[in-house]
Motif scaffolding. Sequence first.
Motif, mmCIF file in Angstrom:
data_model
loop_
_atom_site.group_PDB
_atom_site.id
_atom_site.type_symbol
_atom_site.label_atom_id
_atom_site.label_comp_id
_atom_site.label_asym_id
_atom_site.label_seq_id
_atom_site.Cartn_x
_atom_site.Cartn_y
_atom_site.Cartn_z
ATOM 1 N N VAL A 31 0.744 -1.159 0.168
ATOM 2 C CA VAL A 31 -0.074 0.053 0.137
ATOM 3 C C VAL A 31 0.790 1.362 0.043
ATOM 4 O O VAL A 31 0.893 1.920 -0.942
ATOM 5 C CB VAL A 31 -1.023 0.106 1.175
ATOM 6 N N GLY A 32 1.529 1.588 1.147
ATOM 7 C CA GLY A 32 2.496 2.811 1.284
ATOM 8 C C GLY A 32 1.809 3.770 1.105
ATOM 9 O O GLY A 32 2.375 5.008 0.819
ATOM 10 N N GLU A 33 0.598 4.098 1.753
ATOM 11 C CA GLU A 33 -0.095 5.374 1.982
ATOM 12 C C GLU A 33 0.106 5.810 3.575
ATOM 13 O O GLU A 33 0.172 4.871 4.328
ATOM 14 C CB GLU A 33 -1.490 5.285 1.473
ATOM 15 N N SER A 34 0.233 7.165 3.904
ATOM 16 C CA SER A 34 0.363 7.588 5.210
ATOM 17 C C SER A 34 -0.466 8.624 5.415
ATOM 18 O O SER A 34 -0.986 9.345 4.513
ATOM 19 C CB SER A 34 1.793 7.825 5.604
ATOM 20 N N VAL A 35 -0.744 8.864 6.871
ATOM 21 C CA VAL A 35 -1.510 10.118 7.420
ATOM 22 C C VAL A 35 -0.744 10.546 8.585
ATOM 23 O O VAL A 35 0.002 10.027 8.979
ATOM 24 C CB VAL A 35 -2.937 9.786 7.702
ATOM 25 N N GLU A 36 -0.934 12.022 8.712
ATOM 26 C CA GLU A 36 -0.148 12.767 9.804
ATOM 27 C C GLU A 36 -1.108 13.561 10.593
ATOM 28 O O GLU A 36 -2.065 14.277 10.126
ATOM 29 C CB GLU A 36 1.018 13.472 9.371
ATOM 30 N N ASP A 37 -0.917 13.502 12.009
ATOM 31 C CA ASP A 37 -1.590 14.051 12.996
ATOM 32 C C ASP A 37 -0.655 15.361 13.183
ATOM 33 O O ASP A 37 0.130 15.299 14.026
ATOM 34 C CB ASP A 37 -2.025 13.585 14.231
ATOM 35 N N PRO A 38 -0.885 16.682 12.660
ATOM 36 C CA PRO A 38 0.128 17.700 12.699
ATOM 37 C C PRO A 38 0.039 18.279 14.216
ATOM 38 O O PRO A 38 1.052 18.876 14.496
ATOM 39 C CB PRO A 38 -0.454 18.509 11.769
ATOM 40 N N GLU A 39 -0.842 18.092 15.075
ATOM 41 C CA GLU A 39 -0.912 18.711 16.231
ATOM 42 C C GLU A 39 -0.239 17.707 17.312
ATOM 43 O O GLU A 39 0.370 18.320 18.237
ATOM 44 C CB GLU A 39 -2.387 18.798 16.779
#
Length: 203
Positions: free
Chosen positions: A66-74
């Motif tokens: 898959v190789g997809e990511s998400v980020e929580d900037p806080e």
Amino acid sequence: MTATAAVALLLTACSGEESAETDAASTASASETSSATEASASESSSSETSASETSAPAGEMEEVEVGESVEDPELGNTVEVTKIVRDFASEDFANIAEDGGEIVLVEIDAKAGDEFSGGVNGPFKLRADGTDSSSTSIVDDELEAAGMTPFDGPSRGEEATGWLAFQVNTRADSYEFVYTRLAAKVIGSDKTFPKEEWTIELP
């Protein structure tokens, strides 16, 4: 806000995993007929056993990248979905597939930010057609037996890679992976973070 500040997550209990487990005549002629029948049955049984032995192992599965990511900037957390496995062949919970569902495995690589405590522990869900399935530990023993490490959320400043399992009661063509950050409050201050979720489309 200092690096020593901590986050108190306002956790709510999340459960709801469904579980779902001829008499032979006493004549020489009849005896010969019976022997022939038994021989035929024996050959058939041997053939079935041979076919079973040559079929694909129950634990064989296809890992799709898959190789997809998400980020929580806080909070500084990142979650990457690295692989997915559809139709995991669980021996202990074979009834799930028999009833029209499946067990989906998702491997994630999670990194926790170094400013707040709390780490990365989800909740994680699999979504299809508006229905969410929460991650479950019911096949953890089978994962370990297959050489796959169940996911264990990393603490502040750490990283962890592992597999999450999802029991889906109605099999879908495709899914979304959902990472949720629960509402949080910084201890010793009025700073709060609202609940928020991020999704990744899965193949």
